[in-house]
Design an enzyme around this catalytic site. Structure first.
Site, PDB file in Angstrom:
ATOM      1  N   LYS A  35      89.114  49.412  -6.801  1.00  5.44           N
ATOM      2  CA  LYS A  35      88.923  50.715  -6.160  1.00  5.44           C
ATOM      3  C   LYS A  35      89.899  51.685  -6.821  1.00  5.44           C
ATOM      4  CE  LYS A  35      87.180  53.387  -2.851  1.00  5.44           C
ATOM      5  NZ  LYS A  35      85.736  53.612  -2.635  1.00  5.44           N
ATOM      6  N   GLY A 109      83.495  53.400  -7.039  1.00  2.00           N
ATOM      7  CA  GLY A 109      83.963  54.778  -7.014  1.00  2.00           C
ATOM      8  C   GLY A 109      84.111  55.320  -5.603  1.00  2.00           C
ATOM      9  N   SER A 170      71.585  51.103   3.076  1.00  2.00           N
ATOM     10  CA  SER A 170      71.489  50.866   4.521  1.00  2.00           C
ATOM     11  C   SER A 170      70.031  51.040   4.935  1.00  2.00           C
ATOM     12  CB  SER A 170      72.399  51.848   5.274  1.00  2.00           C
ATOM     13  OG  SER A 170      72.378  51.605   6.655  1.00  2.00           O
ATOM     14  N   PRO A 199      70.420  45.654   4.598  1.00  2.00           N
ATOM     15  CA  PRO A 199      70.018  46.146   5.917  1.00  2.00           C
ATOM     16  C   PRO A 199      71.107  46.947   6.602  1.00  2.00           C
ATOM     17  CG  PRO A 199      70.418  43.784   5.986  1.00  2.00           C
ATOM     18  CD  PRO A 199      70.476  44.179   4.557  1.00  2.00           C
ATOM     19  N   ALA A 200      70.707  47.948   7.353  1.00  2.00           N
ATOM     20  CA  ALA A 200      71.652  48.726   8.154  1.00  2.00           C
ATOM     21  C   ALA A 200      72.413  47.788   9.077  1.00  2.00           C
ATOM     22  CB  ALA A 200      70.898  49.781   8.964  1.00  2.00           C
TER      23      ALA A 200
END
Length: 226
Positions: A35, A109, A170, A199-200
Site C-alpha cells: 500500500k 493504490g 461489490s 459479492p457485496a
C-alpha cells in the site's frame, strides 16, 4: 505475473476486498501486498494492507510505505500533515524488492488511477509505468460504471500500460438490470476481460469463509476457478 497493480474507478468500490480475494486465491504462493499511501488513519490503526493480510491468510506480507491521518488524496493529505509524500520511485523500488522475496506482489493504490501522490502530479500510473506492470481495474457494479471504466482503461492505454482485466468490487446479491448488463458490456468498453465479481459484503465474512470462497469469485487469470 510477479507484480500486479490494483486500481479502481473511484473510492469505496471494493478495491481492498478484491486485493484480498486475489491474495487468498493464490494461497499456495508467497504474496505481498504493498500500500503506497494510506490516508485517513491514525498511527497504529490497521490499514488496507493489514486488512488484506487478515482476510487472505498468513502467506501474505503486508507493507505500507506512507500514512497520512486525514482522509484525503495522498498529495493533499501529505501536504497538510507536513509529512513527505510517497513518490513513484519509492513505490517501484519497494515493489521490486518484495518481488525478489515473493511470488506475487499486489500494489494497491488509493482511490483511482490518477489520484495524485505529490504536488508534482505523480500518480499510481507513473509507478506502474516504472514497474512495467499490468494493472487490474476494480469497478462498481451498477449504472455509471461503464463510463468510469472506459475512462480508466483509456488513461491506461494512453500511457502504454496494460489493463490486465476488470473485477466488479461489490456485486449485489440481487443485481438490477444495469448491473447484469454491465457484466457483458464492461469488456467491450474497456477492451479487457472481466476477471471476476466479488459479492457485496464479502469483507464482513470470517477470514476462513473468505478464503474458502475467494477462488469462486475470480477467473483462473487471477488464481481463481471461475
Amino acid at each position: 505475473m510477479t507484480i500486479l497493480v490494483v486500481t479502481g474507478t473511484g473510492t469505496e468500490i471494493g478495491k481492498t476486498i478484491v486485493t484480498a480475494a486475489v491474495a487468498a486465491a493464490n494461497a499456495g504462493r508467497r504474496v505481498a501486498v504493498l500500500k503506497p499511501a494510506q490516508t485517513g488513519l491514525a498511527p497504529g490503526e490497521p490499514g488496507d494492507a493489514a486488512e488484506v493480510a487478515r482476510l487472505a491468510g498468513d502467506h501474505v506480507t503486508a507493507v505500507e510505505l506512507a500514512r497520512f491521518p486525514e482522509p484525503l488524496a495522498p498529495a493533499t493529505a501529505a501536504r497538510r500533515s507536513g509529512l513527505p509524500p510517497v513518490r513513484p520511485d519509492d513505490v517501484a523500488d519497494a515493489a521490486r524488492k518484495l518481488a525478489t522475496e515473493h511470488d506475487l506482489v499486489l500494489v494497491e493504490g488509493a482511490g483511482g488511477l490518477l489520484v495524485r501522490f505529490d504536488d508534482e502530479g505523480s500518480t499510481l500510473a507513473d509507478a506502474a509505468r516504472l514497474l512495467a506492470a499490468p494493472v487490474l481495474v476494480v469497478v462498481a457494479a451498477g449504472l455509471g460504471t461503464l463510463n468510469t471504466a472506459a475512462l480508466t482503461s483509456e488513461a491506461l492505454r494512453s500511457r502504454g500500460l496494460e489493463c490486465r482485466g476488470v473485477v466488479v468490487g461489490s456485486m449485489p446479491a440481487e443485481p438490477d438490470l444495469a448491473a447484469r448488463c454491465n457484466l457483458t458490456d464492461l469488456p467491450v468498453v474497456t477492451g479487457a476481460p472481466l476477471l471476476g465479481a466479488v459479492p457485496a459484503g464479502a469483507g464482513a465474512l470470517e477470514p476462513a469463509a473468505f478464503r474458502a470462497r475467494a477462488r469462486g469469485w475470480l477467473t483462473a487469470e487471477l488464481g481463481g476457478d471461475r
